[in-house]
Design a protein around this motif. Structure first.
Motif, PDB file in Angstrom:
ATOM      1  N   GLU A 205      10.189  11.042  19.940  1.00  0.00           N
ATOM      2  CA  GLU A 205      11.270  10.221  19.394  1.00  0.00           C
ATOM      3  C   GLU A 205      12.323   9.891  20.449  1.00  0.00           C
ATOM      4  N   ILE A 206      11.842   9.444  21.620  1.00  0.00           N
ATOM      5  CA  ILE A 206      12.747   9.064  22.701  1.00  0.00           C
ATOM      6  C   ILE A 206      12.331   7.716  23.300  1.00  0.00           C
ATOM      7  N   TRP A 207      13.310   6.992  23.823  1.00  0.00           N
ATOM      8  CA  TRP A 207      13.088   5.750  24.560  1.00  0.00           C
ATOM      9  C   TRP A 207      12.937   6.086  26.038  1.00  0.00           C
ATOM     10  N   PHE A 208      12.150   5.289  26.756  1.00  0.00           N
ATOM     11  CA  PHE A 208      12.055   5.438  28.205  1.00  0.00           C
ATOM     12  C   PHE A 208      11.909   4.047  28.821  1.00  0.00           C
ATOM     13  N   ASN A 209      12.421   3.888  30.028  1.00  0.00           N
ATOM     14  CA  ASN A 209      12.338   2.611  30.728  1.00  0.00           C
ATOM     15  C   ASN A 209      11.097   2.564  31.592  1.00  0.00           C
ATOM     16  N   MET A 210      10.518   1.395  31.665  1.00  0.00           N
ATOM     17  CA  MET A 210       9.368   1.147  32.525  1.00  0.00           C
ATOM     18  C   MET A 210       9.891   0.496  33.804  1.00  0.00           C
ATOM     19  N   PRO A 211       9.130   0.555  34.897  1.00  0.00           N
ATOM     20  CA  PRO A 211       9.516  -0.212  36.083  1.00  0.00           C
ATOM     21  C   PRO A 211       9.567  -1.700  35.730  1.00  0.00           C
TER      22      PRO A 211
ATOM     23  N   SER B 149       0.832  -1.200   0.000  1.00  0.00           N
ATOM     24  CA  SER B 149       0.000   0.000   0.000  1.00  0.00           C
ATOM     25  C   SER B 149       0.872   1.259   0.000  1.00  0.00           C
ATOM     26  N   PRO B 150       0.550   2.251  -0.831  1.00  0.00           N
ATOM     27  CA  PRO B 150       1.343   3.491  -0.852  1.00  0.00           C
ATOM     28  C   PRO B 150       1.151   4.343   0.402  1.00  0.00           C
ATOM     29  N   CYS B 151       0.206   3.988   1.267  1.00  0.00           N
ATOM     30  CA  CYS B 151      -0.033   4.816   2.445  1.00  0.00           C
ATOM     31  C   CYS B 151       0.824   4.391   3.636  1.00  0.00           C
ATOM     32  N   LEU B 152       1.604   3.317   3.527  1.00  0.00           N
ATOM     33  CA  LEU B 152       2.474   2.898   4.627  1.00  0.00           C
ATOM     34  C   LEU B 152       3.777   3.688   4.608  1.00  0.00           C
ATOM     35  N   HIS B 153       4.251   4.042   5.791  1.00  0.00           N
ATOM     36  CA  HIS B 153       5.496   4.786   5.910  1.00  0.00           C
ATOM     37  C   HIS B 153       6.403   4.059   6.897  1.00  0.00           C
ATOM     38  N   PHE B 154       7.642   3.842   6.545  1.00  0.00           N
ATOM     39  CA  PHE B 154       8.597   3.186   7.425  1.00  0.00           C
ATOM     40  C   PHE B 154       9.595   4.222   7.916  1.00  0.00           C
ATOM     41  N   LYS B 155       9.976   4.096   9.167  1.00  0.00           N
ATOM     42  CA  LYS B 155      10.890   5.064   9.756  1.00  0.00           C
ATOM     43  C   LYS B 155      11.848   4.323  10.679  1.00  0.00           C
ATOM     44  N   GLN B 156      13.133   4.543  10.506  1.00  0.00           N
ATOM     45  CA  GLN B 156      14.141   3.924  11.363  1.00  0.00           C
ATOM     46  C   GLN B 156      14.145   4.604  12.728  1.00  0.00           C
ATOM     47  N   LEU B 157      14.038   3.811  13.799  1.00  0.00           N
ATOM     48  CA  LEU B 157      14.072   4.356  15.149  1.00  0.00           C
ATOM     49  C   LEU B 157      15.517   4.425  15.638  1.00  0.00           C
ATOM     50  N   THR B 158      15.755   5.256  16.625  1.00  0.00           N
ATOM     51  CA  THR B 158      17.067   5.258  17.263  1.00  0.00           C
ATOM     52  C   THR B 158      17.245   3.937  17.989  1.00  0.00           C
ATOM     53  N   ASN B 159      18.484   3.547  18.270  1.00  0.00           N
ATOM     54  CA  ASN B 159      18.740   2.271  18.925  1.00  0.00           C
ATOM     55  C   ASN B 159      18.066   2.196  20.282  1.00  0.00           C
TER      56      ASN B 159
ATOM     57  N   ASP C 135       0.715   7.280  20.511  1.00  0.00           N
ATOM     58  CA  ASP C 135       2.106   7.640  20.251  1.00  0.00           C
ATOM     59  C   ASP C 135       3.100   6.848  21.100  1.00  0.00           C
ATOM     60  N   LYS C 136       2.651   5.784  21.773  1.00  0.00           N
ATOM     61  CA  LYS C 136       3.540   4.973  22.622  1.00  0.00           C
ATOM     62  C   LYS C 136       3.594   3.533  22.118  1.00  0.00           C
ATOM     63  N   THR C 137       4.799   2.996  22.055  1.00  0.00           N
ATOM     64  CA  THR C 137       5.015   1.591  21.728  1.00  0.00           C
ATOM     65  C   THR C 137       5.891   0.999  22.811  1.00  0.00           C
TER      66      THR C 137
ATOM     67  N   ILE D  22      10.843  -3.781  30.272  1.00  0.00           N
ATOM     68  CA  ILE D  22      10.055  -3.241  29.161  1.00  0.00           C
ATOM     69  C   ILE D  22      10.589  -1.855  28.846  1.00  0.00           C
ATOM     70  N   HIS D  23      10.817  -1.605  27.561  1.00  0.00           N
ATOM     71  CA  HIS D  23      11.245  -0.286  27.100  1.00  0.00           C
ATOM     72  C   HIS D  23      10.090   0.340  26.335  1.00  0.00           C
ATOM     73  N   GLY D  24       9.846   1.604  26.574  1.00  0.00           N
ATOM     74  CA  GLY D  24       8.820   2.337  25.849  1.00  0.00           C
ATOM     75  C   GLY D  24       9.457   3.257  24.831  1.00  0.00           C
ATOM     76  N   TYR D  25       8.740   3.537  23.757  1.00  0.00           N
ATOM     77  CA  TYR D  25       9.209   4.492  22.754  1.00  0.00           C
ATOM     78  C   TYR D  25       8.077   5.471  22.475  1.00  0.00           C
TER      79      TYR D  25
END
Length: 134
Positions: free
Chosen positions: A69-75, A24-34, A49-51, A61-64
């Motif tokens: 465009e930042i990573w965060f750690n979960m308890p 599908s032309p409507c999909l967009h891929f984006k490289q995340l930071t490590n 907006d959270k993964t 568990i790591h959140g993004y």
């Protein structure tokens, strides 16, 4: 021409909520930071907006945040080898702790705590596959 690389994690977004075709032309891929740690045997859940990504061999568990465009750690999660779902809130499904397979459902609240407030499943599950649609 699409470019494919197998490095890091990739966020996939769609302009149309129910469009899942990889051509599908409507999909967009984006490289995340490590990610802060290597994630193997991973499981993830996403909403808004959270993964969230979990390495099933650990309790971390790591959140993004896709907006900031930042990573965060979960308890630390109470179980490992669990499934993850988001149904209004992040939920762990089954898993393992203390060498035993579990049937509990843990929820993560905005107070940054894990709790067991949902009823347990009738059957214990380890490494379940989970799919949700919000």
């Amino acid at each position: 021409t699409p470019h494919h690389e197998s490095v890091g994690l990739t966020e996939v977004t769609s302009d149309y909520k129910h469009s899942y075709s990889s051509t599908s032309p409507c999909l967009h891929f984006k490289q995340l930071t490590n990610a802060p740690d290597t994630i193997t045997l991973g499981v993830s859940a996403s909403s808004g907006d959270k993964t969230f990504f979990m390495d099933r061999s650990s309790n971390q568990i790591h959140g993004y945040d896709t907006v900031k465009e930042i990573w965060f750690n979960m308890p630390v999660c109470p179980v490992r080898k669990c499934g993850l779902a988001i149904i209004g809130e992040l939920i762990t499904i089954g898993g393992e702790s203390d060498g035993h397979v579990r049937n509990e459902l843990y929820t993560y609240s905005e107070t940054h705590l894990w709790s067991r407030r949902l009823p347990a499943m009738p059957t214990k599950r380890c490494e379940p596959c989970v799919a949700t649609n919000d």
